[in-house]
Motif scaffolding. Structure first.
Motif, short mmCIF file in Angstrom:
data_model
loop_
_atom_site.label_atom_id
_atom_site.label_comp_id
_atom_site.label_asym_id
_atom_site.label_seq_id
_atom_site.Cartn_x
_atom_site.Cartn_y
_atom_site.Cartn_z
N ARG A 1 0.77 -1.26 -0.04
CA ARG A 1 -0.13 0.02 0.00
C ARG A 1 0.92 1.31 0.03
O ARG A 1 0.32 2.48 -0.18
CB ARG A 1 -1.15 0.14 1.25
N ALA A 2 2.29 1.09 0.17
CA ALA A 2 3.20 2.23 0.07
C ALA A 2 2.87 3.18 -1.18
O ALA A 2 2.82 2.41 -2.19
CB ALA A 2 4.35 1.85 0.36
N GLY A 3 2.80 4.39 -1.07
CA GLY A 3 2.58 5.25 -2.04
C GLY A 3 1.32 5.71 -2.47
O GLY A 3 0.84 6.37 -3.34
N GLU A 4 0.18 5.04 -1.65
CA GLU A 4 -1.15 5.34 -1.91
C GLU A 4 -1.34 6.93 -1.76
O GLU A 4 -2.13 7.36 -2.27
CB GLU A 4 -2.06 4.32 -1.09
N ALA B 1 0.82 9.55 -1.75
CA ALA B 1 1.51 10.27 -2.61
C ALA B 1 0.44 10.29 -3.95
O ALA B 1 0.48 11.31 -4.69
CB ALA B 1 2.99 9.52 -3.21
N SER B 2 0.05 8.92 -4.44
CA SER B 2 -0.73 8.89 -5.45
C SER B 2 -1.89 9.70 -5.39
O SER B 2 -2.47 10.55 -6.22
CB SER B 2 -1.00 7.41 -5.73
N LYS C 1 -1.24 13.49 -5.53
CA LYS C 1 -1.06 13.71 -7.06
C LYS C 1 -2.42 14.08 -7.65
O LYS C 1 -2.31 15.08 -8.39
CB LYS C 1 -0.37 12.52 -7.79
N LYS C 2 -3.29 13.29 -7.34
CA LYS C 2 -4.59 13.52 -8.25
C LYS C 2 -5.24 14.64 -7.61
O LYS C 2 -5.88 15.51 -8.30
CB LYS C 2 -5.64 12.16 -7.96
N LYS D 1 -3.69 17.64 -9.20
CA LYS D 1 -4.28 18.10 -10.45
C LYS D 1 -5.70 18.56 -10.54
O LYS D 1 -5.91 19.49 -10.96
CB LYS D 1 -4.22 16.52 -11.05
N ARG E 1 3.97 17.02 -10.12
CA ARG E 1 4.93 15.65 -10.14
C ARG E 1 6.25 16.18 -9.08
O ARG E 1 6.66 15.22 -8.54
CB ARG E 1 5.77 16.01 -11.68
N ALA F 1 4.81 15.03 -5.82
CA ALA F 1 4.37 13.89 -5.86
C ALA F 1 5.54 12.91 -5.48
O ALA F 1 5.78 12.09 -4.58
CB ALA F 1 3.72 13.40 -6.99
N ILE F 2 6.74 13.18 -6.25
CA ILE F 2 7.98 12.44 -6.06
C ILE F 2 8.44 12.75 -4.50
O ILE F 2 8.77 11.85 -3.99
CB ILE F 2 9.11 13.08 -6.98
N TYR G 1 6.24 11.11 -2.40
CA TYR G 1 6.40 9.32 -2.36
C TYR G 1 7.42 8.81 -1.63
O TYR G 1 7.45 8.00 -0.90
CB TYR G 1 6.37 9.02 -3.87
#
Lengths: 121, 316
Positions: free
Chosen positions: B181-184, B186-187, B190-191, B194, B204, B207-208, B211
């Motif tokens: 689930r890691a990164g959820e 950040a994802s 990001k959305k 946007k 970007r 988000a990086i 992340y």
């Protein structure tokens, strides 16, 4: 170069993805996700060549806005990885070549690496 | 009467969609030598009004309800389908625009047409009125959803709110050690950014950075929290965990220095580039840490137009 052409060069199999029309400008061949995140430029489509097939590879591609990933040596990811790719519209390929061979084939065809692309602009 | 579809949107879709997109690929066929007495059963079982007749892979005719009724009315003896079928079959090709099919249905008053592949003239499917309606509705729904997403931009919220200063706060709870689930977060961030209409390069970079920070959290801590404060000029990101803490922050900042366990390295992380990457993506970063208590990473990304930089700082 069109992703479809890259698929031919690498004699790769499509695991996830419908269209191979996407234009690819540069290649990132890497097994270190932090390096992927630091070298890829999003404005230009890149393809990631990697040995890592776990979901974090797709997550990294999503965050770095990489539209396609090709796995090496015929590796095929599990459902979780594929689901994540489908959800984010990322194309997944698999080639029987090694990372070195796949990189060499694409480099020979004129596809640059990330830092070179910056210089070539 | 000239066949003409009045609704302009439907006409447009009629050109966009191809016959193959809406045809029924479930091929139910009979042979020329099939007895007429079997036709009723095939029609009823499949709830169709006509059946293509195939001889050696090629379409030779169509037998429909009307042919069956005529045969029954005549009270003739049982015979082969070949004798009663229509031989002058109107067909469509898979690559024709759907509007051709709609016009032909109107023109001939039929309910179905066999569809052929253009290259080998082999039967590929059948097109029916129901199929066309279903195909159009499905396409309309997809188009509508895409339009809705396009319209849904939250970038106006800052202008809509009346205040001397407006900020939005987003919080994400991160579970440590759960690599799938890691990164959820950040994802999700990001959305969200946007949707707020933030410049894609800013999105970007943020988000990086998040992340990488989220990865560190997942690797070293049991749980933590990401708090993002967005105002019209900048994004402030705070990643806080209740992990073991960093003994020497200066050392941790060195590229390649890592204390990550092997299982993390096998997954392509923990190569000692995380904090370094974050530093390159954000305009300002502060790390504070207390051994045994936890670590806090604070990052700022300017969002004003003139501060948009395409290059990630440093040489990578």
């Amino acid at each position: 170069m069109k992703l479809g052409k890259i698929k031919e060069i690498l004699e790769a199999k499509v695991i996830v993805g419908a269209s191979l029309e996407r234009e690819i400008r540069m290649i990132c061949a890497c097994d270190l996700m932090s390096d992927v995140l630091s070298c890829v430029q999003s404005r230009f489509s890149s393809l990631l060549l990697t040995n890592l097939i776990h979901p974090q590879t797709v997550r990294t591609a999503e965050i770095a806005e990489i539209p396609a990933i090709c796995f090496m040596r015929g590796k095929e990811p599990q459902d979780l990885t594929m689901d994540l790719a489908k959800k984010n519209g990322i194309v997944l390929l698999s080639t029987s070549f090694s990372l070195y061979e796949a990189s060499g084939r694409l480099y020979k065809e004129g596809l640059p690496g990330c830092s070179e692309y910056r210089e070539a602009k | 009467m000239t066949p003409y579809v009045k609704a302009p949107k439907i006409r447009e879709l009629g050109y966009e969609l191809k016959v193959r997109d809406v045809m029924d690929r479930n091929l139910i066929t009979v042979q020329p030598e099939t007895p007429m007495s079997k036709v009723r059963g095939v029609l009823r079982l499949n709830r169709i009004s006509g059946i293509p007749v195939i001889d050696k892979g090629k379409l030779v005719g169509v037998i429909c309800v009307e042919d069956l009724v005529n045969w029954l009315m005549a009270r003739a003896d049982n015979c082969s389908v070949e004798e009663k079928m229509s031989k002058n079959v109107v067909t469509l090709y898979t690559d024709e625009p759907l509007i051709h099919a709609i016009n032909k249905l109107e023109q001939y008053g039929f309910f179905h047409f066999p569809v052929l592949e253009r290259e080998n003239r082999e039967l590929a499917g059948t097109i029916t009125r129901e199929g066309i309606i279903r195909g159009l509705l499905k396409k309309l729904e997809i188009d509508y959803r895409e339009e809705e997403i396009r319209h849904y931009r939250a970038s106006h919220v800052f202008e809509d709110m009346i205040a001397d200063k407006t900020s939005l706060i987003f919080q994400y709870y991160v579970v440590g050690q759960d690599f799938n689930r890691a990164g959820e977060s950040a994802s999700a961030l990001k959305k969200t950014l946007k949707r707020l209409g933030t410049h894609p390069e800013i999105v970007r970079r943020a988000a990086i950075a998040v992340y990488e920070a989220e990865m560190n959290l997942v690797i070293f801590a049991r749980s933590g929290e990401i708090i993002v404060k967005v105002d019209p000029n900048q994004i402030r990101i705070e990643v806080e965990d209740s992990g073991p803490g960093i003994p020497d922050i200066e050392k941790a900042m060195q590229p390649g220095y890592s204390t990550a366990p092997d299982w993390v390295r096998e997954l392509g992380f923990g190569a000692g580039m995380g904090l370094n990457n974050i530093k390159k993506c954000v305009d300002e970063m502060n790390v504070t840490s207390t051994i045994g208590k936890g670590t806090r990473v604070e990052m700022y990304v300017a969002t004003k137009k003139e501060s948009v930089s395409y290059e990630v700082k440093g040489t990578g």
